[in-house]
Design a protein around this motif. Sequence first.
Motif, PDB file in Angstrom:
ATOM      1  N   GLU A  84       0.822  -1.206   0.000  1.00  0.00           N
ATOM      2  CA  GLU A  84       0.000   0.000   0.000  1.00  0.00           C
ATOM      3  C   GLU A  84       0.859   1.260   0.000  1.00  0.00           C
ATOM      4  O   GLU A  84       0.511   2.267  -0.623  1.00  0.00           O
ATOM      5  N   GLY A  85       1.990   1.185   0.699  1.00  0.00           N
ATOM      6  CA  GLY A  85       2.892   2.327   0.697  1.00  0.00           C
ATOM      7  C   GLY A  85       3.447   2.618  -0.687  1.00  0.00           C
ATOM      8  O   GLY A  85       3.523   3.777  -1.113  1.00  0.00           O
ATOM      9  N   LEU A  86       3.833   1.564  -1.401  1.00  0.00           N
ATOM     10  CA  LEU A  86       4.330   1.740  -2.770  1.00  0.00           C
ATOM     11  C   LEU A  86       3.256   2.331  -3.674  1.00  0.00           C
ATOM     12  O   LEU A  86       3.536   3.224  -4.489  1.00  0.00           O
ATOM     13  N   ILE A  87       2.046   1.849  -3.528  1.00  0.00           N
ATOM     14  CA  ILE A  87       0.939   2.362  -4.342  1.00  0.00           C
ATOM     15  C   ILE A  87       0.756   3.860  -4.102  1.00  0.00           C
ATOM     16  O   ILE A  87       0.647   4.650  -5.051  1.00  0.00           O
ATOM     17  N   THR A  94      12.180   4.540   1.277  1.00  0.00           N
ATOM     18  CA  THR A  94      11.894   5.668   2.167  1.00  0.00           C
ATOM     19  C   THR A  94      12.509   6.970   1.660  1.00  0.00           C
ATOM     20  O   THR A  94      12.059   8.050   2.040  1.00  0.00           O
ATOM     21  N   ALA A  95      13.537   6.872   0.816  1.00  0.00           N
ATOM     22  CA  ALA A  95      14.088   8.068   0.150  1.00  0.00           C
ATOM     23  C   ALA A  95      13.261   8.272  -1.111  1.00  0.00           C
ATOM     24  O   ALA A  95      13.661   7.903  -2.221  1.00  0.00           O
ATOM     25  N   VAL A  96      12.086   8.850  -0.927  1.00  0.00           N
ATOM     26  CA  VAL A  96      11.051   8.824  -1.964  1.00  0.00           C
ATOM     27  C   VAL A  96      11.511   9.418  -3.288  1.00  0.00           C
ATOM     28  O   VAL A  96      11.322   8.808  -4.347  1.00  0.00           O
ATOM     29  N   ASP A  97      12.114  10.598  -3.260  1.00  0.00           N
ATOM     30  CA  ASP A  97      12.522  11.243  -4.516  1.00  0.00           C
ATOM     31  C   ASP A  97      13.508  10.377  -5.288  1.00  0.00           C
ATOM     32  O   ASP A  97      13.397  10.222  -6.513  1.00  0.00           O
ATOM     33  N   GLN A  98      14.478   9.811  -4.581  1.00  0.00           N
ATOM     34  CA  GLN A  98      15.476   8.967  -5.233  1.00  0.00           C
ATOM     35  C   GLN A  98      14.844   7.685  -5.761  1.00  0.00           C
ATOM     36  O   GLN A  98      15.170   7.221  -6.859  1.00  0.00           O
ATOM     37  N   PHE A  99      13.947   7.113  -4.977  1.00  0.00           N
ATOM     38  CA  PHE A  99      13.266   5.893  -5.406  1.00  0.00           C
ATOM     39  C   PHE A  99      12.443   6.145  -6.666  1.00  0.00           C
ATOM     40  O   PHE A  99      12.521   5.380  -7.637  1.00  0.00           O
ATOM     41  N   VAL A 100      11.673   7.211  -6.673  1.00  0.00           N
ATOM     42  CA  VAL A 100      10.849   7.540  -7.839  1.00  0.00           C
ATOM     43  C   VAL A 100      11.717   7.778  -9.064  1.00  0.00           C
ATOM     44  O   VAL A 100      11.407   7.324 -10.173  1.00  0.00           O
ATOM     45  N   LEU A 136      17.623  -2.127  -2.541  1.00  0.00           N
ATOM     46  CA  LEU A 136      17.227  -2.628  -1.240  1.00  0.00           C
ATOM     47  C   LEU A 136      15.944  -1.920  -0.805  1.00  0.00           C
ATOM     48  O   LEU A 136      15.717  -0.750  -1.138  1.00  0.00           O
ATOM     49  N   LYS A 137      15.113  -2.627  -0.059  1.00  0.00           N
ATOM     50  CA  LYS A 137      13.794  -2.094   0.289  1.00  0.00           C
ATOM     51  C   LYS A 137      13.862  -0.799   1.080  1.00  0.00           C
ATOM     52  O   LYS A 137      12.975   0.049   0.959  1.00  0.00           O
ATOM     53  N   MET A 184      12.136  -3.704 -12.005  1.00  0.00           N
ATOM     54  CA  MET A 184      12.794  -3.168 -10.816  1.00  0.00           C
ATOM     55  C   MET A 184      12.561  -4.145  -9.671  1.00  0.00           C
ATOM     56  O   MET A 184      11.417  -4.383  -9.269  1.00  0.00           O
ATOM     57  N   VAL A 185      13.627  -4.742  -9.173  1.00  0.00           N
ATOM     58  CA  VAL A 185      13.535  -5.715  -8.087  1.00  0.00           C
ATOM     59  C   VAL A 185      13.857  -5.039  -6.758  1.00  0.00           C
ATOM     60  O   VAL A 185      14.796  -4.252  -6.655  1.00  0.00           O
ATOM     61  N   LEU A 186      13.050  -5.353  -5.750  1.00  0.00           N
ATOM     62  CA  LEU A 186      13.300  -4.894  -4.390  1.00  0.00           C
ATOM     63  C   LEU A 186      13.681  -6.091  -3.529  1.00  0.00           C
ATOM     64  O   LEU A 186      13.045  -7.138  -3.605  1.00  0.00           O
ATOM     65  N   SER A 187      14.712  -5.930  -2.712  1.00  0.00           N
ATOM     66  CA  SER A 187      15.181  -7.031  -1.879  1.00  0.00           C
ATOM     67  C   SER A 187      15.473  -6.525  -0.470  1.00  0.00           C
ATOM     68  O   SER A 187      15.886  -5.378  -0.284  1.00  0.00           O
TER      69      SER A 187
END
Length: 214
Positions: free
Chosen positions: A14-17, A111-117, A106-107, A80-83
């Motif tokens: 849900e957080g990813l969504i 939490t570093a939203v801008d970088q993750f996006v 890594l999962k 994109m794989v998350l581990s």
Amino acid sequence: MRIVIAEDLALLREGLIRILRANSFEVVEAVDNGPALIRSLTTHRPDVAIVDVRLPPTFTDEGLRSAIEARRQIPGLPIMVLSQYVEQIYARELMSDRAGAVGYLLKDRVTAVDQFVASVRQVATGSTVMDPDVVSALLTHRSTDPKLLELSPREHEVLTLMAEGRSNAAIAARMFVTEKTVSNHSNNIFTKLGLKPSEDDNRRILAVLAYLEG
């Protein structure tokens, strides 16, 4: 940009969504197991799949296997794989077919939203993104390689950033040097490692990662 998510933990799913929808992505489906992931990917054919490595029913590498199987049916599907942990074998499996853009994070990077996006967008548009901790593990794996030992400290820094999936422009900005300087370092790296130079950033990154995998 259309996305399929595969994550068995409801809270993270849900957080990813929420994160992705808040950043103008369209989450077409979110599933929690391997078989459902294959069905979802082959049905929706998204721009990118975000996949937890460990999914039911095996909780081993079901997510990765399912994504790779789907890519056999959809050539070039960005994944994109998350581990939860650094697992070099997952990086190796993900890169093995050279059939499309890949990411391995890594999962806790979520939490570093801008970088993750930004990483998701890079993979969706055809680039390769590797977690710095994964790259560090690969470099440690090859730490006694005579060819790597020939690299200067600056070349080693460029190699590390290159393996993470950064373009020459991004590396130049990170190191506070010109793109020409980065290009010169890159050429030296490829010469010392015996790799074929490439003007394509993604092919260059994949070549470096393949070398580091040994």
